[in-house]
Design a protein around this motif. Structure first.
Motif, short mmCIF file in Angstrom:
data_model
loop_
_atom_site.label_atom_id
_atom_site.label_comp_id
_atom_site.label_asym_id
_atom_site.label_seq_id
_atom_site.Cartn_x
_atom_site.Cartn_y
_atom_site.Cartn_z
N ILE A 1 -35.75 44.48 1.84
CA ILE A 1 -35.77 45.87 2.28
C ILE A 1 -35.59 46.81 1.09
O ILE A 1 -34.84 46.51 0.15
N ALA A 2 -36.30 47.92 1.13
CA ALA A 2 -36.07 49.04 0.23
C ALA A 2 -35.75 50.24 1.11
O ALA A 2 -36.44 50.47 2.12
N PHE A 3 -34.71 50.99 0.76
CA PHE A 3 -34.33 52.11 1.61
C PHE A 3 -33.64 53.19 0.79
O PHE A 3 -33.20 52.97 -0.33
N GLU B 1 -46.31 45.79 -14.88
CA GLU B 1 -46.39 44.91 -13.72
C GLU B 1 -45.31 43.84 -13.79
O GLU B 1 -44.64 43.53 -12.81
N ALA B 2 -45.09 43.30 -15.00
CA ALA B 2 -44.06 42.27 -15.16
C ALA B 2 -42.68 42.85 -14.92
O ALA B 2 -41.80 42.19 -14.37
N GLY B 3 -42.48 44.12 -15.33
CA GLY B 3 -41.17 44.72 -15.16
C GLY B 3 -40.85 45.11 -13.74
O GLY B 3 -39.69 45.28 -13.38
N ASN B 4 -41.87 45.26 -12.90
CA ASN B 4 -41.64 45.73 -11.54
C ASN B 4 -41.84 44.66 -10.48
O ASN B 4 -41.91 44.96 -9.29
N PHE B 5 -41.93 43.39 -10.91
CA PHE B 5 -42.29 42.35 -9.94
C PHE B 5 -41.24 42.18 -8.86
O PHE B 5 -41.55 41.75 -7.76
N LYS B 6 -39.98 42.54 -9.16
CA LYS B 6 -38.92 42.30 -8.19
C LYS B 6 -39.04 43.21 -6.97
O LYS B 6 -38.57 42.88 -5.89
N HIS B 7 -39.62 44.36 -7.17
CA HIS B 7 -39.60 45.37 -6.09
C HIS B 7 -41.03 45.80 -5.75
O HIS B 7 -41.45 46.91 -6.03
N ASN B 8 -41.78 44.90 -5.20
CA ASN B 8 -43.18 45.17 -4.93
C ASN B 8 -43.35 45.74 -3.52
O ASN B 8 -43.93 45.14 -2.63
N PHE B 9 -42.79 46.95 -3.35
CA PHE B 9 -42.90 47.61 -2.05
C PHE B 9 -43.94 48.74 -2.09
O PHE B 9 -44.06 49.51 -1.14
N THR B 10 -44.67 48.85 -3.19
CA THR B 10 -45.52 50.02 -3.39
C THR B 10 -46.66 50.10 -2.39
O THR B 10 -47.14 51.19 -2.09
N GLN B 11 -47.11 48.94 -1.87
CA GLN B 11 -48.23 48.96 -0.96
C GLN B 11 -47.80 49.14 0.50
O GLN B 11 -48.63 49.17 1.39
N MET B 12 -46.49 49.25 0.74
CA MET B 12 -45.99 49.29 2.11
C MET B 12 -45.71 50.72 2.53
O MET B 12 -45.40 51.58 1.71
N GLU B 13 -45.79 50.95 3.83
CA GLU B 13 -45.56 52.28 4.39
C GLU B 13 -44.08 52.51 4.61
O GLU B 13 -43.36 51.64 5.11
N TRP B 14 -43.61 53.69 4.23
CA TRP B 14 -42.22 54.06 4.51
C TRP B 14 -42.07 54.44 5.98
O TRP B 14 -42.92 55.11 6.54
N ILE B 15 -40.98 54.00 6.56
CA ILE B 15 -40.62 54.43 7.92
C ILE B 15 -39.61 55.55 7.78
O ILE B 15 -38.50 55.34 7.27
N GLU B 16 -39.99 56.76 8.17
CA GLU B 16 -39.15 57.93 7.98
C GLU B 16 -38.18 58.08 9.15
O GLU B 16 -38.57 58.10 10.31
N LEU B 17 -36.88 58.20 8.83
CA LEU B 17 -35.84 58.41 9.86
C LEU B 17 -35.22 59.79 9.77
O LEU B 17 -34.45 60.18 10.66
N TYR C 1 -37.02 53.76 5.08
CA TYR C 1 -36.95 52.37 4.62
C TYR C 1 -38.31 51.71 4.77
O TYR C 1 -39.22 52.22 5.44
N THR C 2 -38.43 50.53 4.14
CA THR C 2 -39.63 49.71 4.28
C THR C 2 -39.22 48.26 4.15
O THR C 2 -38.29 47.93 3.40
#
Length: 864
Positions: A482-484, A435-451, A474-475
């Motif tokens: 943003i993560a994409f 959890e400490a190592g992944n705090f920067k990219h906390n997009f896991t609970q978000m839905e991906w928007i598929e293009l 992306y999300t």
């Protein structure tokens, strides 16, 4: 008596006479097989031949292979010392056929060596075969004069060998020796049968002849191999036990000199009945000596943790023999006396091995002393007979106690350890770390928007710094983070210590600043900030920051040069244990047991800069991993490599498997400068360094500071150190003069205090406030008074830093009547504080300065 040295050589010579090629033992630390903690069988170095990945260089081979079984599937650690034949380190005598001879020759030659060369009695030898292997059964009957009744069929458990759940496998034939009825250790056990493979010490397995003729698929089905192989293994220690007519492997000449040395160090003679600790230490020092000589290093993870655990287990057994100071390192010399004639690496690494072991012993002694206090505290408060998992984890995590040490200590006191609770605590810690190592990219609970339906990402960044591509999904978070994912990308993901590229992704509709990239399976996930617009499915331009890439590449190639230079200057034991390659600087962690000297740092720097000045081309080649290993390319343990690997080479100097970005030639690095060398962890050193313009700026700043110092001291730079030496001498002289003045002042102060002492019938009493600005001044004044005045009780008060400080001293002749520590505690209570100390000297303090006068008055009443 035949010696172990002679037995090993006779085995090798016998098979050379049968057309075999002698192959030196591979290291016990497998540098090219991340699936293994340690080399645990003679066949390890031939595994790729059995798998069909490599053509053999010769049809027949023989050797004596160094093996360690102390982790993973093959783990005899807990049994070591309890009997006469379990070991962490042992030698495996072996002969192999790679599609050449097969069962008949393997059986005939094994029988010939055992009965004609080593003269073992034929009526004591038994052969076992797999229940399906009628061919081997009949070959034993026809080609040897073994007693036909001594050939028996057995099932898969005892007589079928497999490399893994799938892959090459086949039946095996084992040769056992009957020690006689007197050796049965379970004769009184109900239902026990004295028989081969009957879990009876009477019969000892000497040799296993494996016939590799099948490949097992993932459904469990056996398929005949196009080539058939022979893989045999005979434990040298067991052969020695039989040929030297001993009751235990430990009573052979492979161990006796070590046992004698342990007895001499501990002054406790070895005996079979009470010699468990002697045997554990003798086994473990052999294991440690070979593992360290072959590149292993104690640490807190992987094989390093296993080695640290073995060392600490041996040290713990040393304490049971009253060996409380480091002693294991002294046994290395004896191991070399016994084994060094055949394994020259022990002699070459003798000083290094001893130094590492001694440093680890010293560190463990500190850990053990602290941890034992905590362990005893836990036991004293224990309700019931089980130490809780949380307490065992505290001992492990905070005090460095291995779980098995806690278990051993518990067993000695008749206690249990909640192992399940310990594992649960360990999992919680791992979860917290993730959890400490992944705090920067906390997009896991978000839905991906598929293009797009495109799966995965094609990386083109080695050759293309900017590409036209598509955002496939992306999300966004609430702050426009943003993560994409892109169809293809020039951005290198963070890996192997190298930080990710940064840059931009944009089109007419939106603009993204990319700050990080991570690889997940075949996908590159980019992270950053959506600066403007709305993400769409139109083509985009993805461009890396070229200047950052250039600076990062300099540092990465310099890291490879540094690694090789360290191995040249310090020795081949140096192994990379971590790195950070950023555009600003590089950091390199490596296994080494002591700080580098100034000369070693200078030599390392010089080697790197020599390669930079030579401007050698840096090549990158994609090749089969086996071909890469043949070229000598260095692979890092723990890294996962596919069949195709990328090899980065600096000709005639460095060659490593690496997926990072590098300069075209070493001259592009410009200049290399080490800025720091420190300890990173136990046995791990850390170097920080700069390259290129960053290194030059560092040197410029150093020169500027040097110039400013010269200006401040109004001295030419050439004479700066003469000036500094003069100032230091003047400072030393002034310090001595000041100390003399202080001592004189203290004597005057003590004399003044003695003059105002109140004389009682048979002692003097001093209760007064003194001028002091520090606690040390008050203590020093009290100590001086105690040394100077006899038959005196003194209570000194001082106020500074909004606090009251109290010193109580009692002359030695009065400590039977007055206790300084108890007086200090009572007096401190009157100023809202507490204190205590020894009978003749004590300190105390309080926060209530306004109560000082009352405290002085009460003290006078108390002592009157």
């Amino acid at each position: 008596m035949i010696t172990g040295k002679e037995i090993r050589q006779q085995f090798v010579d016998f098979f050379i006479s049968k057309g075999h090629t002698f192959v030196p033992s591979s290291p016990v630390i497998p540098t090219d097989d991340p699936t293994l903690l340690f080399t645990n069988a003679g066949m390890n170095q031939f595994k790729n031949i059995f798998l069909g990945l490599k053509e053999p260089s010769f049809p027949r081979a023989a050797n004596s292979q160094k093996c360690i079984r102390a982790g993973g599937k093959h783990n005899d650690l807990e049994e070591v010392g309890k009997d006469g034949y379990h070991h962490t380190f042992f030698e495996m005598l072996g002969n192999w056929s790679f599609g050449d001879y097969y069962k008949q020759e393997a059986i005939t030659w094994a029988w010939e060596l055992l009965t004609e060369i080593w003269k073992l009695p034929k009526d004591k030898l038994h052969a076992t075969v797999h229940h399906t292997d009628q061919e081997a059964f009949e070959l034993w009957q026809k080609n040897t004069d073994i007693n036909a009744n001594y050939i028996t069929y057995h099932g898969d458990k005892d007589n079928f060998w497999e490399m893994g759940e799938t892959g090459p496998c086949g039946p095996c034939s084992e040769i056992h020796f009957d020690r006689g009825e007197n050796y049965c250790d379970k004769s009184q056990t109900q239902g026990h049968e004295c028989k081969v493979n009957g879990d009876c010490a009477r019969y000892i397995e000497l040799w296993n002849l494996v016939f590799i003729q099948y490949n097992r698929d993932d459904r469990g089905t056996l398929h005949p191999l196009p080539n058939r192989y022979v893989d045999t293994g005979a434990g040298l220690e067991r052969i020695c036990q039989i040929l030297q007519n001993q009751t235990s492997n430990y009573h052979t000449d492979l161990f006796l000199p070590i046992l004698d040395h342990i007895s001499a160090l501990s002054s406790i003679p070895y005996s079979k009945e009470d010699g468990i600790s002697h045997r554990v230490i003798a086994d473990h020092i052999r294991c440690l000596s070979f593992a360290l000589a072959d590149g292993g290093f104690p640490s807190n993870e992987g094989r390093g943790y296993v080695l640290r655990r073995i060392l600490r287990r041996a040290a713990r057994h040393g304490r049971l023999l009253n060996l409380h100071e480091p002693f294991l390192y002294k046994l290395v010399d004896t191991v070399i006396e016994v084994m060094g004639h055949h394994y020259h690496e022990l002699i070459e690494k003798q000083h290094y091995v001893k130094s590492v072991i001694k440093a680890e012993e010293e560190r463990f002694n500190q850990t053990l002393d602290t941890g034992l206090d905590k362990f005893n505290a836990i036991v004293s408060e224990l309700k019931g007979d089980t130490i809780q998992g949380s307490d065992a984890f505290t001992l492990y995590d905070t005090y460095g106690f291995p779980l098995d040490l806690t278990t051993i200590l518990a067993e000695e006191r008749g206690l249990l350890v909640d192992l399940a609770g310990f594992e649960a605590e360990m999992e919680l810690q791992k979860a917290r770390a993730r959890e400490a190592g992944n705090f920067k990219h906390n997009f896991t609970q978000m839905e991906w928007i598929e293009l797009s339906d495109i799966q995965g990402t094609t990386f083109v960044g080695y050759t293309e710094p900017s590409v036209q591509t598509l955002v496939t999904r992306y999300t966004l978070d609430d702050n426009n983070g943003i993560a994409f994912q892109l169809e293809k990308t020039p951005f290198l993901a963070e890996a192997g210590g190298q930080v990710a590229d940064t840059g931009t992704v944009s089109n007419a509709g939106f603009h993204i600043e990319v700050t990080d990239v991570r690889k997940q399976n075949d996908s590159y996930i980019h992270y950053g900030k959506l600066v403007s617009g709305v993400v769409d499915a139109n083509p985009v331009t993805a461009s890396i920051n070229p200047e950052q890439r250039k600076r990062t590449a300099r540092n990465h190639t310099a890291t490879h040069l540094l690694h090789k230079s360290l191995r040249t200057v310090l020795g081949e034991h140096v192994q990379q244990k971590g790195s950070l390659v950023s555009p600003d600087y590089l950091r390199f962690d490596f296994a080494h047991f002591e700080a580098l000297s100034k000369e070693q740092i200078r030599q390392t720097e010089q080697l790197v800069n020599e390669q930079i000045l030579a401007n050698i081309a840096v090549r990158t080649d994609i090749m089969n991993i086996e071909d890469a290993r043949k070229t000598g390319a260095m692979a890092l343990f723990g890294e996962k490599y596919g069949e195709e690997v990328r090899v980065v080479s600096v000709e005639h100097f460095s060659r490593e498997l690496c997926g990072g970005t590098h300069v075209a030639a070493t001259g592009d690095i410009g200049f290399f400068k080490i800025t720091a060398e420190t300890s990173s962890a136990a046995g791990i050193r850390r170097i920080e360094a700069l390259t290129g313009d960053a290194a030059m700026r560092w040197v410029d700043e150093l020169q500027d500071n040097f110039s400013r110092v010269a200006e401040k001291l109004n001295t030419p730079q050439k004479k700066l150190f003469e000036r500094i030496d003069l100032l230091l001498k003047q400072q030393s002289d002034m310090a001595k003069e000041l100390e003399s003045l202080k001592q004189n002042a203290a004597l005057d102060a003590v004399k003044a205090l003695e003059e105002q002492a109140e004389v009682r019938d048979d002692y003097k009493l001093i209760i007064t406030k003194v001028n002091a600005t520090t606690t040390d001044e008050v203590r020093q004044l009290g100590d001086a008074l105690k040394e100077s005045a006899s038959s005196t009780v003194a209570v000194l008060f001082a106020t500074f830093d909004d606090k009251v400080t109290i010193n109580v001293t009692v002359s030695k002749d009065l400590t039977g009547r007055f206790h300084a520590g108890k007086l200090a505690g009572q007096i401190a209570a009157w100023v809202g504080g507490k204190g205590g100390g020894k009978p003749d000297s004590a300190m105390a303090g309080g926060k209530d300065i306004l109560a000082l006068d009352n405290a002085i008055a009460e003290t006078k009443k108390l002592l009157s």
